[in-house]
Design a protein around this motif. Structure first.
Motif, PDB file in Angstrom:
ATOM      1  N   ILE A 166       0.868  -1.181   0.000  1.00 21.23           N
ATOM      2  CA  ILE A 166       0.000   0.000   0.000  1.00 21.23           C
ATOM      3  C   ILE A 166       0.903   1.228   0.000  1.00 21.23           C
ATOM      4  O   ILE A 166       1.745   1.384   0.891  1.00 21.23           O
ATOM      5  N   LEU A 167       0.736   2.068  -0.989  1.00 21.13           N
ATOM      6  CA  LEU A 167       1.557   3.265  -1.121  1.00 21.13           C
ATOM      7  C   LEU A 167       0.713   4.509  -0.895  1.00 21.13           C
ATOM      8  O   LEU A 167      -0.324   4.689  -1.523  1.00 21.13           O
ATOM      9  N   LYS A 168       1.170   5.343   0.013  1.00 23.46           N
ATOM     10  CA  LYS A 168       0.600   6.674   0.213  1.00 23.46           C
ATOM     11  C   LYS A 168       1.541   7.668  -0.440  1.00 23.46           C
ATOM     12  O   LYS A 168       2.746   7.660  -0.174  1.00 23.46           O
ATOM     13  N   ALA A 169       1.007   8.509  -1.321  1.00 27.87           N
ATOM     14  CA  ALA A 169       1.878   9.410  -2.080  1.00 27.87           C
ATOM     15  C   ALA A 169       1.143  10.691  -2.430  1.00 27.87           C
ATOM     16  O   ALA A 169      -0.091  10.760  -2.400  1.00 27.87           O
ATOM     17  N   TYR A 170       1.926  11.697  -2.747  1.00 29.88           N
ATOM     18  CA  TYR A 170       1.386  12.930  -3.306  1.00 29.88           C
ATOM     19  C   TYR A 170       1.493  12.863  -4.823  1.00 29.88           C
ATOM     20  O   TYR A 170       2.530  12.452  -5.363  1.00 29.88           O
ATOM     21  N   LEU A 171       0.413  13.245  -5.511  1.00 32.26           N
ATOM     22  CA  LEU A 171       0.482  13.506  -6.936  1.00 32.26           C
ATOM     23  C   LEU A 171       0.518  15.014  -7.096  1.00 32.26           C
ATOM     24  O   LEU A 171      -0.439  15.720  -6.783  1.00 32.26           O
ATOM     25  N   ASN A 172       1.656  15.493  -7.541  1.00 31.23           N
ATOM     26  CA  ASN A 172       1.879  16.935  -7.633  1.00 31.23           C
ATOM     27  C   ASN A 172       1.556  17.404  -9.040  1.00 31.23           C
ATOM     28  O   ASN A 172       2.373  17.327  -9.949  1.00 31.23           O
ATOM     29  N   ASN A 173       0.321  17.864  -9.223  1.00 31.49           N
ATOM     30  CA  ASN A 173      -0.083  18.493 -10.484  1.00 31.49           C
ATOM     31  C   ASN A 173       0.033  19.999 -10.272  1.00 31.49           C
ATOM     32  O   ASN A 173       1.027  20.478  -9.763  1.00 31.49           O
ATOM     33  N   ASP A 174      -0.973  20.745 -10.642  1.00 29.65           N
ATOM     34  CA  ASP A 174      -1.002  22.158 -10.304  1.00 29.65           C
ATOM     35  C   ASP A 174      -1.280  22.327  -8.818  1.00 29.65           C
ATOM     36  O   ASP A 174      -0.956  23.350  -8.231  1.00 29.65           O
ATOM     37  N   GLU A 175      -1.909  21.330  -8.232  1.00 31.06           N
ATOM     38  CA  GLU A 175      -2.132  21.304  -6.794  1.00 31.06           C
ATOM     39  C   GLU A 175      -1.753  19.918  -6.267  1.00 31.06           C
ATOM     40  O   GLU A 175      -1.687  18.949  -7.012  1.00 31.06           O
ATOM     41  N   LEU A 176      -1.497  19.856  -4.963  1.00 34.54           N
ATOM     42  CA  LEU A 176      -1.046  18.608  -4.364  1.00 34.54           C
ATOM     43  C   LEU A 176      -2.250  17.738  -4.000  1.00 34.54           C
ATOM     44  O   LEU A 176      -3.171  18.187  -3.332  1.00 34.54           O
ATOM     45  N   GLN A 177      -2.216  16.474  -4.447  1.00 33.67           N
ATOM     46  CA  GLN A 177      -3.279  15.530  -4.123  1.00 33.67           C
ATOM     47  C   GLN A 177      -2.692  14.332  -3.390  1.00 33.67           C
ATOM     48  O   GLN A 177      -1.701  13.763  -3.831  1.00 33.67           O
TER      49      GLN A 177
END
Length: 452
Positions: A166-177
């Protein structure tokens, strides 16, 4: 008679040997029992570390980054421009391209991109959501050309055939998700699958997943490769992880990654930390490791990193990417520093204190540097901290290394040390002379003034 005596002696020797063997066997048996008890204790301790899902933190760098690379394959496929790929393949001119991404050249059209992504998806995820090539985009995370995956935490449940991560991560687009991924790997054929977690969770321990020991079909794009990651590479990744978050999201770093004791003593507030980042942003964008050290302490791994400006970053790792960072070695004095300082002669103490002051200037830590100044000197010369900062920024705007010259004792615990300052980057050839007057106080305390 003589023969009888020899028989008796031989019999006694045999008895002694037998007794020795029995005692040895009993000792070995007890040793095995003790080891079994230790093993039981270790197993019990390991079980206690498992969460409600039966998962444990991933502590192995090779496993961690191999799983990350598998998730990044999804991003690479989505972000791949088939037009550019076709141009590269059809060109007679050699164009440098990452060899690890050459697999993308097999994708000729946008439809094939979706087919490649479909190969990565978990079989049960596909079946339970009735995913097809026509609706697949409804079940994927939104990715654009600039999206970057920033890992936060990883848990694992290891099985005989299938390992689940299980990976918890940020997807950094124009905003952080903040997003969760479930990755499964097949130990038999070195393949992997990905499941996207659509529900929202506050903690990785809450993520629910279906266990299974089924076979993962190995296809063209879901080959799982175990990477070998050296400690130097891990240190680099930690430094860049900190850098990228600090520049764009200093509040996340302040609340989650800075050592608690350190941030209170060094910054005191989020606003002060944001100011520190702003003051150092120009250099922070381009920091690189020039040296590193790895230590093990209390089942934790400590990475000490030095950048090209001689700034120090100390990462204390509990599990992969779960770290607390300290940004200097002077705010919290280590026992080793205190021991070295207390056994040093006066000149060495003065040099250690000068090093501390220059490190503060290089760190743009003007507040703590100001507090090292003699009270009368700083009030008469600068008046307040802001004037001191203005002066230092104008007169000493670079990052400096120190060379020591004349040292002289002027009175009871009062010393004069002449130093020269050189630009660390060697871009500026000017040499700045600096004369420091220092008073050594009790313990590691001191006060100082310098020529203005």
């Amino acid at each position: 008679m003589e023969k009888l005596k020899k028989c008796i002696i031989l019999f006694i020797v045999v008895i002694i040997i037998v007794i020795a063997i029995i005692l040895s066997m009993l000792a070995k048996k007890q040793s095995n029992i003790d080891k079994e008890e230790e093993l039981k204790d270790d197993v019990t301790e390991l079980i206690e570390e498992k969460d409600d899902n039966g998962c444990i933190d991933v502590t192995d760098a090779n496993v961690f980054y191999s799983v990350i690379n598998s998730v990044n394959r999804y991003l690479e496929i989505i972000q791949y421009d088939v037009n550019i790929g076709n141009e590269i393949q059809n060109s007679d001119v050699y164009i440098q391209y990452d060899i690890d991404k050459e697999y993308l050249f097999n994708i000729k059209t946008d439809e094939q991109k979706l087919e490649a992504v479909y190969q990565l998806l978990d079989k049960n995820y596909i079946e339970s959501n009735k995913i097809t090539l026509e609706n697949i985009q409804d079940y994927l995370y939104e990715i654009n050309q600039n999206t970057v995956l920033t890992p936060i935490q990883m848990k694992a449940k290891y099985g005989t055939n299938i390992n689940t991560y299980i990976l918890k991560a940020y997807l950094n687009n124009d905003e952080l998700q903040e997003k969760y991924f479930i990755i499964r790997t097949d130990n038999r054929n070195q393949s992997f699958s990905i499941e996207f977690v659509k529900d929202n969770y506050e903690d990785i321990k809450q993520v629910k997943f279906v266990e299974g020991d089924e076979h993962i079909e190995k296809k063209q794009y879901n080959i799982f490769k175990i990477e070998s990651i050296r400690e130097e590479k891990v240190a680099q990744k930690y430094l860049l992880h900190y850098r990228d978050l600090a520049i764009k999201y200093p509040d996340i770093v302040y609340n989650n990654y800075l050592d608690e004791e350190y941030k209170k003593k060094r910054f005191g507030s989020l606003e002060n930390y944001k100011k520190y980042i702003e003051d150092n942003k120009k250099e922070l964008q381009y920091i690189q490791i020039t040296n590193y050290l790895v230590e093990n302490n209390d089942n934790k791994k400590i990475y000490v990193c030095l950048d090209q400006y001689k700034n120090t970053y100390v990462f204390t790792e509990e599990a992969m990417m779960q770290y607390k960072v300290i940004l200097d070695t002077y705010t919290i004095q280590s026992d080793k520093f205190k021991a070295t300082y207390n056994t040093a002669d006066e000149q060495k103490k003065v040099m250690m204190n000068v090093d501390k002051f220059i490190m503060m200037l290089n760190n743009r830590d003007y507040s703590n540097a100001y507090n090292l100044l003699d009270t009368t000197f700083r009030e008469n010369t600068f008046g307040d901290e802001n004037k001191f900062e203005e002066y230092i920024r104008e007169k000493y705007p670079l990052h400096y290394r120190v060379e020591y010259y004349n040292f002289e004792k002027k009175g009871e615990n009062i010393y004069v040390q002449q130093i020269n300052l050189f630009d660390i980057t060697e871009m500026d050839e000017n040499i700045l002379e600096f004369v420091i007057v220092m008073t050594l106080d009790q313990g590691t305390n001191f006060s100082m003034s310098f020529g203005v």
